[in-house]
Design an enzyme around this catalytic site. Structure first.
Site, PDB file in Angstrom:
ATOM      1  N   ARG A   1     -11.384   7.540   3.450  1.00 18.10           N
ATOM      2  CA  ARG A   1     -11.064   6.562   2.412  1.00 18.10           C
ATOM      3  C   ARG A   1     -12.336   5.990   1.755  1.00 18.10           C
ATOM      4  NH1 ARG A   1      -5.824   6.588   3.772  1.00 18.10           N
ATOM      5  NH2 ARG A   1      -4.954   5.601   5.641  1.00 18.10           N
TER       6      ARG A   1
ATOM      7  N   ARG B   1      -3.560   3.429  12.548  1.00 18.80           N
ATOM      8  CA  ARG B   1      -3.030   4.648  11.924  1.00 18.80           C
ATOM      9  C   ARG B   1      -2.043   5.359  12.855  1.00 18.80           C
ATOM     10  NH1 ARG B   1      -8.653   6.055   8.663  1.00 18.80           N
ATOM     11  NH2 ARG B   1      -8.572   4.123   7.464  1.00 18.80           N
TER      12      ARG B   1
ATOM     13  N   CYS C   1      -4.000   6.143   0.096  1.00 20.53           N
ATOM     14  CA  CYS C   1      -3.445   4.862  -0.333  1.00 20.53           C
ATOM     15  C   CYS C   1      -3.058   4.845  -1.811  1.00 20.53           C
ATOM     16  CB  CYS C   1      -4.449   3.742  -0.051  1.00 20.53           C
ATOM     17  SG  CYS C   1      -4.891   3.631   1.694  1.00 20.53           S
TER      18      CYS C   1
ATOM     19  N   CYS D   1       0.855  -1.182   0.000  1.00 17.69           N
ATOM     20  CA  CYS D   1       0.000   0.000   0.000  1.00 17.69           C
ATOM     21  C   CYS D   1       0.891   1.232   0.000  1.00 17.69           C
ATOM     22  CB  CYS D   1      -0.916   0.000   1.224  1.00 17.69           C
ATOM     23  SG  CYS D   1      -2.275   1.189   1.076  1.00 17.69           S
TER      24      CYS D   1
ATOM     25  N   GLU E   1     -16.920  -7.823  -4.732  1.00 23.01           N
ATOM     26  CA  GLU E   1     -15.480  -7.536  -4.578  1.00 23.01           C
ATOM     27  C   GLU E   1     -14.691  -8.847  -4.509  1.00 23.01           C
ATOM     28  OE1 GLU E   1     -13.398  -5.055  -4.430  1.00 23.01           O
ATOM     29  OE2 GLU E   1     -14.544  -3.218  -4.109  1.00 23.01           O
TER      30      GLU E   1
ATOM     31  N   SER F   1      -6.760  -3.535  14.346  1.00 25.31           N
ATOM     32  CA  SER F   1      -6.219  -2.821  15.501  1.00 25.31           C
ATOM     33  C   SER F   1      -7.281  -2.413  16.525  1.00 25.31           C
ATOM     34  CB  SER F   1      -5.459  -1.592  15.013  1.00 25.31           C
ATOM     35  OG  SER F   1      -6.294  -0.760  14.229  1.00 25.31           O
TER      36      SER F   1
ATOM     37  N   LYS G   1     -12.495  -4.807   1.956  1.00 25.86           N
ATOM     38  CA  LYS G   1     -11.918  -3.906   2.946  1.00 25.86           C
ATOM     39  C   LYS G   1     -12.893  -2.760   3.165  1.00 25.86           C
ATOM     40  CE  LYS G   1      -7.876  -1.276   4.167  1.00 25.86           C
ATOM     41  NZ  LYS G   1      -6.475  -0.979   3.905  1.00 25.86           N
TER      42      LYS G   1
ATOM     43  N   LYS H   1     -11.880  -7.703   6.007  1.00 31.07           N
ATOM     44  CA  LYS H   1     -11.293  -6.786   6.979  1.00 31.07           C
ATOM     45  C   LYS H   1     -12.195  -5.583   7.186  1.00 31.07           C
ATOM     46  CE  LYS H   1      -7.426  -3.676   7.342  1.00 31.07           C
ATOM     47  NZ  LYS H   1      -6.483  -2.925   6.600  1.00 31.07           N
TER      48      LYS H   1
ATOM     49  N   TYR I   1      -3.004  -9.165  16.084  1.00 31.89           N
ATOM     50  CA  TYR I   1      -2.000  -8.640  17.008  1.00 31.89           C
ATOM     51  C   TYR I   1      -1.910  -9.520  18.250  1.00 31.89           C
ATOM     52  CZ  TYR I   1      -2.669  -4.870  13.755  1.00 31.89           C
ATOM     53  OH  TYR I   1      -2.766  -4.160  12.586  1.00 31.89           O
TER      54      TYR I   1
HETATM   55  C1  PBG Z   1      -3.147   0.204   4.827  1.00 31.75           C
HETATM   56  C2  PBG Z   1      -3.719  -0.652   5.897  1.00 31.75           C
HETATM   57  C3  PBG Z   1      -4.577  -0.304   6.951  1.00 31.75           C
HETATM   58  C4  PBG Z   1      -4.714  -1.445   7.742  1.00 31.75           C
HETATM   59  C5  PBG Z   1      -3.975  -2.453   7.138  1.00 31.75           C
HETATM   60  N1  PBG Z   1      -3.381  -1.945   5.978  1.00 31.75           N
HETATM   61  C6  PBG Z   1      -5.166   0.994   7.363  1.00 31.75           C
HETATM   62  C7  PBG Z   1      -6.096   1.730   6.517  1.00 31.75           C
HETATM   63  O1  PBG Z   1      -6.658   1.250   5.535  1.00 31.75           O
HETATM   64  O2  PBG Z   1      -6.281   2.896   6.870  1.00 31.75           O
HETATM   65  C8  PBG Z   1      -5.489  -1.522   9.025  1.00 31.75           C
HETATM   66  C9  PBG Z   1      -5.141  -2.627   9.923  1.00 31.75           C
HETATM   67  C10 PBG Z   1      -5.623  -2.505  11.330  1.00 31.75           C
HETATM   68  O3  PBG Z   1      -6.428  -1.626  11.692  1.00 31.75           O
HETATM   69  O4  PBG Z   1      -5.157  -3.316  12.121  1.00 31.75           O
HETATM   70  N2  PBG Z   1      -3.988   0.565   3.829  1.00 31.75           N
END
Ligand code: PBG
Length: 326
Positions: A216, A204, A129, A119, A232, A273, A194, A247, A312
């Site tokens: 986004r 972030r 991105c 990315c 998708e 996260s 996503k 995700k 994590y």
């Molecule tokens: C990058 C990306 C993101 C995550 C994984 N790859 C953040 C986003 O899209 O802003 C998020 C992963 C997470 O929250 O653990 N594009």
């Protein structure tokens, strides 16, 4: 015929419960995310993700060593460069932080699986991105950059390319680019579905990748949409994805189940996260039992249909499983 069914017969003892358990967690099915930051002197804990660190290259190797000791074999790498620019040049630089990290890990641990998050948002000055025209994120111009990033990551030794930038046609473009560069055997783990999610907040902080303006939503999906999610997944599969990912995971277990029914590709859940931070925060307050809630959460993702979980909690889970002797 008896008047009712005694379901409790199968719950009577621990051995019985172990025997009839339908879903298993395994250290083989988890991927540990790693953040590596250029120019960092020593590792820094991410405030909103207790137990997760930004690593320097040296600290990174120690972390991999301790995870490998616990049986973890797969890592997804995120990098934070010292210099950001409009096109995220450092994302595809031969000596970029991710490329350096991949080479270093592979030199020391040739048998682990390295998944490169592909990315631009950690590498662009604007935090989006892709590349911009004014405030618009361009699709096809972003694809060109994404291919350059993917090829440079494969050249550094990545086993799997995991594009997360959510542009249309990214799997097709990357597949062509990898093949042309001689990387036909390098797999693509598509962040197929996503969502534009607030559960990414803590990431972030860790990835220093918040968008400088806007959001986004023109490239990531509306959390309200299920059929679009399935489209998708279909298009990424048709374009040649080797894995499909959903995700975030926790608020989207229905989507995991639907994709499981639609596709025979290995299915990945990203336990993101914010999902991690919520459990850690509640546990730190003494409000929930962290280990039990972690297990229940990850089990839910597998039960919904995930084969693999990016989490994590990878080390916490490995520790738990080793204590239990499973
Ligand atoms: C990058 C990306 C993101 C995550 C994984 N790859 C953040 C986003 O899209 O802003 C998020 C992963 C997470 O929250 O653990 N594009």
């Amino acid at each position: 015929m008896t008047s009712f069914t005694r379901h409790r017969r199968l719950r009577r003892t621990a051995a019985m419960r172990d025997m009839v358990r339908e879903t298993q967690l395994s250290v083989h099915d988890v991927i540990q995310p790693l953040f590596v930051k250029e120019g960092l002197k020593s590792k820094q804990e991410v405030a909103s993700m207790p137990g997760v660190f930004q690593f320097s290259l040296t600290d990174l190797l120690q972390e991999v060593a301790s995870s490998v000791d616990l049986g973890i074999k797969a890592f997804i790498i995120f990098g934070i460069p010292a210099h950001k620019d409009a096109i995220g040049s450092q994302a595809s630089a031969e000596d970029g932080i991710v490329q350096q990290a991949i080479r270093l890990i592979k030199q020391n641990y040739p048998d682990v699986l390295i998944i490169a998050d592909t990315c631009l948002c950690e590498f662009t000055s604007h935090g989006h991105c892709g590349v911009l025209d004014g405030e618009h994120v361009l699709n096809d111009a972003s694809l060109e950059r994404l291919v350059e990033v993917a090829v440079s990551q494969a050249r550094a030794g990545a086993d799997i390319i995991a594009p997360s930038n959510a542009m249309d046609g990214y799997v097709y473009a990357i597949r062509q680019g990898l093949d042309k560069a001689g990387f036909e055997d390098i797999a693509i783990m598509a962040y197929a579905i996503k969502f534009a999610s607030s559960f990414y907040g803590p990431f972030r902080d860790a990835g220093e990748s918040a968008p400088a303006f806007g959001d986004r939503k023109t490239y990531q999906m509306d959390p309200a949409n299920r059929l679009e999610a399935l489209r998708e997944a279909q298009s990424d599969e048709a374009e040649g994805a080797d894995f499909l990912m959903v995700k975030p995971a926790l608020a989207f277990l229905d989507i995991l189940r639907d994709v499981r029914q639609q596709s025979n590709l290995p299915l990945v859940a990203y336990n993101v996260s914010g999902e991690y931070a919520m459990i850690k925060a509640a546990a730190q307050n003494g409000w929930i039992d962290e280990e039990k809630v972690m297990v229940e959460t990850l089990l839910g993702m597998k039960r919904a249909g995930a084969d693999i979980i990016i989490t994590y909690f990878a080390k916490d889970l490995a520790l738990y499983l080793s204590k239990k002797g499973v």
